[in-house]
Motif scaffolding. Structure first.
Motif, PDB file in Angstrom:
ATOM      1  N   PHE A  53       1.244  -1.282  -0.184  1.00  0.00           N
ATOM      2  CA  PHE A  53       0.061  -0.033   0.341  1.00  0.00           C
ATOM      3  C   PHE A  53       0.554   1.384  -0.203  1.00  0.00           C
ATOM      4  CE2 PHE A  53      -2.954  -2.513   2.653  1.00  0.00           C
ATOM      5  CZ  PHE A  53      -3.222  -2.939   2.086  1.00  0.00           C
ATOM      6  N   PHE A  54       2.203   1.524   0.325  1.00  0.00           N
ATOM      7  CA  PHE A  54       2.673   2.126   0.805  1.00  0.00           C
ATOM      8  C   PHE A  54       3.949   2.279  -0.421  1.00  0.00           C
ATOM      9  CE2 PHE A  54       0.034   2.913   4.128  1.00  0.00           C
ATOM     10  CZ  PHE A  54      -0.483   3.591   4.483  1.00  0.00           C
ATOM     11  N   THR A  55       5.224   3.208  -1.334  1.00  0.00           N
ATOM     12  CA  THR A  55       6.423   3.392  -1.422  1.00  0.00           C
ATOM     13  C   THR A  55       7.101   4.301  -0.643  1.00  0.00           C
ATOM     14  OG1 THR A  55       5.606   3.301  -3.468  1.00  0.00           O
ATOM     15  CG2 THR A  55       7.648   3.957  -3.329  1.00  0.00           C
ATOM     16  N   GLY A  56       8.215   3.165  -0.161  1.00  0.00           N
ATOM     17  CA  GLY A  56       9.401   4.195   0.577  1.00  0.00           C
ATOM     18  C   GLY A  56       8.494   3.596   2.356  1.00  0.00           C
ATOM     19  N   ASN A  57       8.820   4.272   3.424  1.00  0.00           N
ATOM     20  CA  ASN A  57       8.480   4.168   5.161  1.00  0.00           C
ATOM     21  C   ASN A  57       7.720   5.576   5.219  1.00  0.00           C
ATOM     22  OD1 ASN A  57      10.977   2.249   5.402  1.00  0.00           O
ATOM     23  ND2 ASN A  57      11.876   3.912   5.975  1.00  0.00           N
ATOM     24  N   ALA A  58       6.321   4.193   5.464  1.00  0.00           N
ATOM     25  CA  ALA A  58       5.287   5.113   5.946  1.00  0.00           C
ATOM     26  C   ALA A  58       5.040   3.977   7.649  1.00  0.00           C
ATOM     27  CB  ALA A  58       4.051   4.966   5.154  1.00  0.00           C
ATOM     28  N   TYR A  59       4.240   4.731   8.642  1.00  0.00           N
ATOM     29  CA  TYR A  59       4.472   4.605   9.461  1.00  0.00           C
ATOM     30  C   TYR A  59       2.813   4.595  10.270  1.00  0.00           C
ATOM     31  CZ  TYR A  59       8.978   3.241   9.592  1.00  0.00           C
ATOM     32  OH  TYR A  59      10.304   3.220   9.482  1.00  0.00           O
ATOM     33  N   ASN A  60       2.033   3.875  10.563  1.00  0.00           N
ATOM     34  CA  ASN A  60       0.576   4.753  11.097  1.00  0.00           C
ATOM     35  C   ASN A  60       0.135   4.112  12.056  1.00  0.00           C
ATOM     36  OD1 ASN A  60      -2.380   5.065  10.225  1.00  0.00           O
ATOM     37  ND2 ASN A  60      -2.962   2.687  10.491  1.00  0.00           N
ATOM     38  N   ILE A  61      -0.949   4.531  12.721  1.00  0.00           N
ATOM     39  CA  ILE A  61      -1.090   4.340  14.368  1.00  0.00           C
ATOM     40  C   ILE A  61      -3.028   4.612  14.205  1.00  0.00           C
ATOM     41  CG2 ILE A  61      -0.730   6.681  15.277  1.00  0.00           C
ATOM     42  CD1 ILE A  61      -0.202   4.515  17.829  1.00  0.00           C
TER      43      ILE A  61
END
Length: 169
Positions: A53-61
Motif C-alpha cells: 500500500f505504500f512506497t517508502g517508509n510510512a507509519y500508521n497508528i
C-alpha cells in the motif's frame, strides 16, 4: 583607590549576574526546544505500513477504531521523506489534517498539490487520490474516514516514480 576597588567589585558582580542570567536563559531555551520537540510528536510513530500500500517508509497508528456508534476511523500517518501511499479511494471520502512537514496530494486528473502543516485536505468519495511526503521533508497527517459502514479504503496500484516526480519538474 577605595572607590576604584568598589567600582571593580560592582562591575565584576554585575558581570557575574549577567552571565548567570544568560546561562539560565539558555537552559530555559533548551528546555523549551525539548518540549517543542516532544509536542511535534503528538502520537506514537505506529507500525510500518505494508509495501503493498505504500512506497517508502510510512507509519500508521489508529486513534479511533471503527465502531457502529461513531462510524468514523481516525489515525495518524508519518511519511518519511519520499514515502507515499498507493492510489486509493474511500467510499465516503477522507479528510486529512496535516500536522507537520511538507508533502504532496493528488486527485487523479488534477495537478499535484503541495500540502504542509496546518492544511486540511478533503478527498471526495470514490475519487482516486494519493498523498505522501516531499522528497526532502517528511509529512505527518491525521486521517479521518467517515461513514465507515460504507467501507474504509480500496487500495490500488502504486504511484510511479514518474507520477511522483511531476511536482518536482
Amino acid at each position: 583607590m577605595n572607590k576604584y576597588i568598589k567600582t571593580i567589585a560592582i562591575l565584576t558582580g554585575s558581570l557575574f549576574l549577567i552571565t548567570a542570567c544568560n546561562s539560565n536563559d539558555e537552559k530555559k531555551q533548551e528546555n523549551m526546544n525539548a518540549d517543542k520537540n516532544e509536542l511535534d510528536a503528538i502520537f506514537p510513530k505506529g507500525e510500518k505500513g505494508p509495501s503493498d500500500f505504500f512506497t517508502g517508509n510510512a507509519y500508521n497508528i489508529g486513534l479511533v477504531d471503527v465502531d457502529s456508534v461513531f462510524t468514523t476511523a481516525v489515525g495518524n500517518v508519518f511519511f518519511e521523506p519520499g514515502a507515499r501511499s498507493n492510489w486509493h479511494t474511500h467510499p465516503s471520502g477522507q479528510i486529512l489534517i496535516i500536522t507537520d512537514g511538507v508533502g504532496y496530494h493528488q486527485i487523479e486528473g488534477q495537478p499535484i498539490e503541495i500540502i504542509k502543516k496546518g492544511d486540511v485536505v478533503k478527498c471526495p468519495p470514490n475519487v482516486r487520490h494519493w498523498h505522501g511526503a516531499s522528497p526532502d521533508v517528511g509529512l505527518q497527517q491525521l486521517y479521518i474516514v467517515p461513514n465507515t459502514e460504507n467501507g474504509i479504503v480500496d487500495w490500488q496500484e502504486a504511484v510511479t516514480d514518474e507520477e511522483y516526480k511531476k511536482q518536482q519538474n
